[in-house]
Structures are given as C-alpha cells and as structure tokens.
Design an enzyme around this catalytic site. Sequence first.
Site, PDB file in Angstrom:
ATOM      1  CG  HIS A   1      37.356  38.754  42.294  1.00 43.81           C
ATOM      2  ND1 HIS A   1      37.538  39.437  43.471  1.00 43.81           N
ATOM      3  CD2 HIS A   1      36.159  38.115  42.413  1.00 43.81           C
ATOM      4  CE1 HIS A   1      36.501  39.198  44.277  1.00 43.81           C
ATOM      5  NE2 HIS A   1      35.649  38.398  43.659  1.00 43.81           N
ATOM      6  CB  CYS A   2      41.172  43.375  40.890  1.00 37.54           C
ATOM      7  SG  CYS A   2      42.233  42.336  41.853  1.00 37.54           S
TER       8      CYS A   2
ATOM      9  CG  HIS B   1      43.292  43.725  47.997  1.00 35.58           C
ATOM     10  ND1 HIS B   1      43.518  44.447  46.861  1.00 35.58           N
ATOM     11  CD2 HIS B   1      43.012  44.651  48.967  1.00 35.58           C
ATOM     12  CE1 HIS B   1      43.386  45.743  47.112  1.00 35.58           C
ATOM     13  NE2 HIS B   1      43.091  45.888  48.392  1.00 35.58           N
TER      14      HIS B   1
ATOM     15  CG  ASP C   1      40.585  39.966  45.128  1.00 31.76           C
ATOM     16  OD1 ASP C   1      41.646  40.359  45.630  1.00 31.76           O
ATOM     17  OD2 ASP C   1      39.884  40.665  44.367  1.00 31.76           O
TER      18      ASP C   1
ATOM     19  CG  ASP D   1      41.054  47.348  44.921  1.00 30.38           C
ATOM     20  OD1 ASP D   1      40.798  46.130  44.898  1.00 30.38           O
ATOM     21  OD2 ASP D   1      42.066  47.844  44.394  1.00 30.38           O
TER      22      ASP D   1
ATOM     23  CG  ASP E   1      41.394  48.665  49.899  1.00 24.64           C
ATOM     24  OD1 ASP E   1      41.119  49.792  50.359  1.00 24.64           O
ATOM     25  OD2 ASP E   1      42.410  48.440  49.216  1.00 24.64           O
TER      26      ASP E   1
ATOM     27  CG  ASN F   1      41.844  38.919  41.021  1.00 21.48           C
ATOM     28  OD1 ASN F   1      41.217  39.551  40.193  1.00 21.48           O
ATOM     29  ND2 ASN F   1      41.789  39.192  42.306  1.00 21.48           N
TER      30      ASN F   1
HETATM   31  N1  ABU Z   1      44.450  43.845  44.158  1.00 22.64           N
HETATM   32  C1  ABU Z   1      44.900  42.534  44.335  1.00 22.64           C
HETATM   33  C2  ABU Z   1      46.407  42.488  44.528  1.00 22.64           C
HETATM   34  C3  ABU Z   1      46.726  41.280  45.251  1.00 22.64           C
HETATM   35  C4  ABU Z   1      48.076  40.675  44.926  1.00 22.64           C
HETATM   36  O1  ABU Z   1      48.927  41.293  44.328  1.00 22.64           O
HETATM   37  O2  ABU Z   1      48.315  39.508  45.303  1.00 22.64           O
END
Ligand code: ABU
Length: 341
Positions: free
Chosen positions: A329-330, A225, A227, A107, A177, A284
């Site tokens: 990924h995060c 986000h 991803d 992020d 981010d 992700n």
């Molecule tokens: N940091 C990714 C969060 C995205 C989501 O909850 O879809």
Amino acid sequence: MSLVNVHNEWDPLEEIIVGTPINGQLPQPDISVQAVDFPDIDNPQKIPVGKFPHHIIEETEEDIEEFIDTLNKLSITVRRPEPQNNEKVFTTPHWSSDGLYTYCPRDMILAIGNTVIEAPSSLRCRYFETKAYTNIFIDYMKSGSRWISAPKPELRDTTYLQNNGVFSISEDEPLFDAANILRLGDDLLYLVSNSGNLLGAQWLQSTLGPQYTVHTCYNENNFKHIDTTYSFIREGTLIYNPHRVNDKLFPKVLDKWDKIACPKMVPTSFYGDAPLSSPWIGMNILMITPNLAIVEKSQIHLIKLLEKIKVDVIPLQLRHTRTLGGGFHCITCDIRRRGNE
Ligand code: ABU
C-alpha cells in the site's frame, strides 16, 4: 477524461504510481526525523543515517519489477517517479536537510476523486519529494485532473512536541502525510498522529468542500500512518490492527462496518537496529478489486483470513518492507479505479 478518478480503496484498479528505492537514504537526523520516524529513540545520536546498502535497493527493485509485471498482466497502467538526488542538501529560512527517497508515493500524494494533492509532510527531508512526480502530475492535469499542493509548512523546531516520551506535532500550520488518510467514498478517514494534525484535517475539509466529510480518528501511541492501523477490503468490511485500535478508538463512521482483527504478523527481518516500519507493515496490502488483494507472501495468517472472507490473494515478495518502511500500500498511489463513488 480525467486520468485521476478514485473514490475508495477497493474498486477495480486501472492506474497506479509505484515508487522506487533507487537513491534512497536515511537523511541527517533532525528533530523532525526523531519525532516522526523514530519516536522511540530518545538519543538522536542513535538514529540511523546514510545510504541503504546496495543489496537492499537491488532486491527491492527486483521485487517491485515482479509486482509491476503482475499489475501489467492485470491490465493496470503503472507510472514511476524520476529518481532524485537525495544527497543534495537544501535550505529554508529555518533549517537545512537532505532527502529520503521516492519509495513511498502513498505518503506524499493523495488522490481523491479527480484531484491529486501534494501532502504537507511533517518530515523536513520530504519537503521536495513530490518534485519526482511533476511530469506525471502535468500529464494528469492535461487530461482534466485537478492538481493541488497543500500550503508549504515552515516546520520550525517548535512544531515537534514531546509529552511523557510521546511525540506529537503542533497545531501551528496544516500538516499531514497522504498516508494519514483512507478513502471510503465521500467519507475520508483521517488519522491524527505524529504525522498529521487537526489543522491538516481542517485544510483538507475546506479544500475538498461539502461533498466530502473528513472524519478524524486516533490510535494508540499517536502512531503515524493509517495504513498499518486499518486495511479496507471492500464496502462494509475492514481489517484493523488490534494493537493500535479497539472499540473505544473506532470512529463513528465505522459503526456499521464489519471490523475484523488482523491476525498476528509473521516477523520479517530488517537491516540495522532501527527499521522504518513496525511489524504491522505486513497488513499494508493493496486491493486490486473488492475480491482480490496483493499481500506480502510471508504473511500467511493474514492470507488465510482474507481467503476465509472470500478475497483471493496474489502473494508477492517484498523483502525489505521493514528496513525501507513500506509495504504494497505504501509503495503505491492508486490513481484510477473503475467506479464513480
Ligand atoms: N509507512 C507505514 C509505516 C507504518 C508502520 O510502521 O506501522
């Protein structure tokens, strides 16, 4: 040689930063937390706050250790942030906040080519988060990498806008981010959402210069986000979230890409009433090479799809992705991948 060298999401991985849940907490709710992390909660008093339970932190660190072990066996160098004291309240001329965590380097850190960029997050609680990585950035700089921090935003109350129940952020200053961005070589895909504005895309374009093209894109409901909206598998192939994008929302730069809808996610549990992630956190994933992915092991439909398109999968456990708001990924920031474009 610069230790930072990364051009896309799929070339063979050589070095990565992996976050830590240690000392993670949900900060005192403010307008930024509501607009960015909990846009569906209309009553700020219902926003969850405080330390994550011990077992969540312990089990996550356990899962991350196994993940790191797997990366090491693949000869990938792993670096970790210094755990921070997130309870400490800090103050700017316009507001005070405490911290969140260092669980999701994705992020806050954007690595492009030989450059690391500290992102100007729209969340006040993340204002000092990149300090946990200073020693790593210094090492990278000593190896010949560039190290840039985007202009520190003011994040006044007027940054956060609400229209018909949908939150967005103003265009008063560049905000994004790093997880609003994915790299496709010299093309960068930039999601405009409640965590990234158009001025942020413009700042990125002007900072990176004409070698790169920043392509803005959108998803349904301004969801933060990129991803959990797109997962890039290899040159020419991507998986998209059919609940967030469709033919009308695909940006032109993806015209020639093979776009595969992500299958339904297997529901995973979360702590409390309001998790930090949607169920789509299951898509992700982290590409190790164009033919090898690390995927959360409960996502059996996605794993089957990847195998069908000739991607081998290492299924690994990450039990609290929804509670903590981060999948594979995060919780990483890939720093070096073999390949030059
Ligand atoms: N940091 C990714 C969060 C995205 C989501 O909850 O879809």
